[in-house]
Design an enzyme around this catalytic site. Sequence first.
Site, PDB file in Angstrom:
ATOM      1  N   ASN A 134      19.597   0.313 -98.638  1.00 51.41           N
ATOM      2  CA  ASN A 134      20.646   1.267 -98.984  1.00 51.41           C
ATOM      3  C   ASN A 134      20.300   1.922-100.314  1.00 51.41           C
ATOM      4  OD1 ASN A 134      23.293   2.463 -98.449  1.00 51.41           O
ATOM      5  ND2 ASN A 134      23.828   1.499-100.383  1.00 51.41           N
ATOM      6  N   GLU A 197      19.462   7.410 -96.202  1.00 53.82           N
ATOM      7  CA  GLU A 197      19.593   8.318 -97.347  1.00 53.82           C
ATOM      8  C   GLU A 197      18.326   9.132 -97.611  1.00 53.82           C
ATOM      9  OE1 GLU A 197      20.577   5.131 -97.444  1.00 53.82           O
ATOM     10  OE2 GLU A 197      22.728   5.198 -97.901  1.00 53.82           O
ATOM     11  N   ASP A 244      37.589   7.085-113.619  1.00 51.83           N
ATOM     12  CA  ASP A 244      37.139   7.602-112.316  1.00 51.83           C
ATOM     13  C   ASP A 244      37.514   9.080-112.144  1.00 51.83           C
ATOM     14  OD1 ASP A 244      36.050   7.631-109.675  1.00 51.83           O
ATOM     15  OD2 ASP A 244      36.362   5.476-109.623  1.00 51.83           O
TER      16      ASP A 244
HETATM   17 MN    MN Z   1      24.431   3.893 -97.382  1.00 48.13          MN
END
Ligand code: MN
Length: 422
Positions: A134, A197, A244
């Site tokens: 990932n 990705e 955030d």
């Molecule tokens: Mn991912």
Amino acid sequence: MIFRDFINQLKTSGKLVEIQHPVSPEFEASRIAKQTKAPILFHDISGSKVIMNLLGSREELASMLGVPKEEIIRKLSEVSPKGEVKLVSDSPTLEVVEEEVDLTKLPILTHFEKDGAPYITAGIVVSEYEGSMNASIHRLMLAGKDKLAARLVPPRHTYLLHKKAAEKGEPLPVAIVLGCDPTIIYATSTRVPVGKEFEYASALKGAPVELFECENGVKVPHSEIVLEGYIDPVERVDEGPFVDITGTYDHVRKEPVIRITRVIHRKDPVYHGILPAGPEHLLMMGVPYEPRIYRAVGEVTTVKNVVLTEGGCCYLHAVVQIEKQTEGDGKNAIMAAFAAHTSLKHVVVVDEDINIFDLNDVEFAVATRVKGDIDILTIPHVRGSSLDPRGAPDGTTTKVGIDATKVLVEKENFERAVIPGE
Ligand code: MN
């Protein structure tokens, strides 16, 4: 394109602001970045180069994708995560290898008054475990000379990989990438199928993405700086407070610790910092959702464009532009948009003659094409965003859709006057 080429491109086009004098990593850099808004290169933050506001406007995103601003959505909607990834044996990232880790030598910034510590904000955490990988950006709090605390949001992919490794008592190998091809930065901010990705980045670029292998086996793209290490299966520390997208403080949680074992970098590396709640952060969080809304609305009517507005934190507010075919299309577009992006709270649907990048024009549509009892749709008790300070404790909220499209049978009443030759 490598990171430096994109910065040079900004410089050549006259968009880059450069600051030569020393600037403090504590508050001063983030204050200047917030005021400047344009891409800004600091030449001396604790002796290092730092770039901020790199992808801080739709113009920069458009130039990264090689399309005009209005075409971003079409480009993103058409690309599927199926590009070529090439493994190479060498990288300019290996120009300098530091076996003695000291993260305090990096220009890690402290952004806001109540922040828990300095934070790495543009670090792509690439992780690999049992054949799955990932790559996604996580906020990383400095927790020691060789220690970072990572906010791993459940049930996202890094969280799941860490959980899987931790259940076997094993550390999760990671490499934190700072300053790579901006298309890759964008791709890792997008929710693509597991492990896709880099393929997606390659498809966006229209050229293969090259990866090289770190000492711990994790494969990363050429970058300015890479921090190699492991997420500990057990150790957790207090992480936060941190700001955030809404510009409010997220609270302290116990989060996993990353041990950094080796640092590799270019000579004279450029560190990338993203200002929390700044335009770059908002666009990276929001823009990847626009094509999802675009495709969903495209299933119910003719969709023209979609924008998550900065005033709505690029997350909670959308403007959807349609070419209305039949009466009621506006309402169907509202429902499709809410289904496509569950965090969306308010949406305005407009016709093709409204410039959705101009909020005055959107307001004009609301002012002249809306009758409140007919055109405003209120949906209570639906799942909202955990980032919405006004959300209910159970995670629900009330969604409001405004159908600001013309009534088809009265079309001539809405005709906008033009001056010939205008
Ligand atoms: Mn991912």
